[in-house]
Enzyme design. Structure first.
Site, PDB file in Angstrom:
ATOM      1  N   CYS A   1       5.957  -1.049   2.848  1.00 49.03           N
ATOM      2  CA  CYS A   1       5.389   0.337   1.593  1.00 49.03           C
ATOM      3  C   CYS A   1       6.387   1.343   0.377  1.00 49.03           C
ATOM      4  CB  CYS A   1       3.809   0.836   1.566  1.00 49.03           C
ATOM      5  SG  CYS A   1       2.399   0.109   0.485  1.00 49.03           S
TER       6      CYS A   1
ATOM      7  N   HIS B   1       2.512  -4.389   4.193  1.00 52.30           N
ATOM      8  CA  HIS B   1       2.482  -4.088   5.151  1.00 52.30           C
ATOM      9  C   HIS B   1       2.566  -4.852   6.317  1.00 52.30           C
ATOM     10  CE1 HIS B   1       0.916   0.251   4.137  1.00 52.30           C
ATOM     11  NE2 HIS B   1       0.889  -0.576   3.021  1.00 52.30           N
TER      12      HIS B   1
ATOM     13  N   GLU C   1       2.018  -3.974  10.104  1.00 50.80           N
ATOM     14  CA  GLU C   1       0.851  -3.836  10.758  1.00 50.80           C
ATOM     15  C   GLU C   1      -0.422  -4.546  10.463  1.00 50.80           C
ATOM     16  OE1 GLU C   1       0.852  -0.250   7.692  1.00 50.80           O
ATOM     17  OE2 GLU C   1       2.432  -2.182   8.617  1.00 50.80           O
TER      18      GLU C   1
END
Length: 214
Positions: A81, A196, A198
């Protein structure tokens, strides 16, 4: 066991990033200590927020030379990001700000209108498919996207987008109301994801696993 160092400069989703790598049994160190960053085995630069503030934090904590030293030695580096955007030369977010300069290019606002000329929501928030760029690297073999099917969705939250100078550094795009937005950039050992991983479910975990295999 893979070792991953996550840069802590006060602007990242550190816990979720850490847990994603630990899912694969990686030994994760979260640190703002320059020596540990420069000597890392694998380095992750996360980030949320504004480009200028993020770079100011890195400089204020004396971490820029450590990151540049690390990257110069051809070890895997992943920006996430804001961390991805700071890999480039500069950003025009709230003024003009210099980045790390690891991948030539700049960060600019997402256009306020789609290709049809109609206004759309900024920031770009939500799930979007990763596709091969029209101009860019069509071969995902040997990258964090190896084995990922084009069209697989990842989770984006951003108002600015990366524009690499060289098409060869553009690894994946997403399409937002007809606009090509850079999703993944790559130059040698340096990779950046605008989304992202994650927070991107199974696809995100596969991308993280791909980084661990580099």
């Amino acid at each position: 066991m893979a070792q991953v160092t996550v840069v802590d400069y006060g602007a990242g989703n550190l816990l979720s990033v850490r847990r994603a790598f630990e899912h694969f049994g990686a030994e994760v160190v979260v640190t703002g200590e320059a020596g540990q960053i420069a000597s890392a085995e694998r380095l992750v630069l996360p980030g949320v927020g504004a480009f200028g503030k993020g770079m100011a934090e890195l400089r204020g904590r004396g971490l820029v030379p450590a990151i540049l030293t690390y990257a110069s030695e051809a070890r895997p580096l992943l920006g996430i990001c804001l961390g991805m955007q700071m890999l480039l030369d500069e950003s025009v977010e709230f003024g003009s700000h210099s980045g790390l300069g690891l991948i030539p290019g700049k960060v600019v606002p997402i256009p306020a209108q789609g290709r049809d000329g109609k206004p759309h929501c900024i920031p770009h928030i939500g799930w979007n498919g990763l596709v091969h760029p029209v101009l860019g690297d069509q071969d995902w073999q040997g990258t964090v996207l190896e084995g990922i099917a084009p069209g697989s969705h990842a989770y984006f939250v951003h108002s600015f987008m990366a524009l690499p100078d060289h098409p060869a550094h553009r690894l994946a795009d997403c399409i937002y109301h007809g606009l090509d937005i850079t999703g993944v950039i790559r130059k040698g050992n340096v990779t950046g994801c605008q989304f992202h991983p994650e927070k991107s479910g199974e696809i995100g975990l596969r991308i993280i696993e791909g980084f661990l295999k580099q």
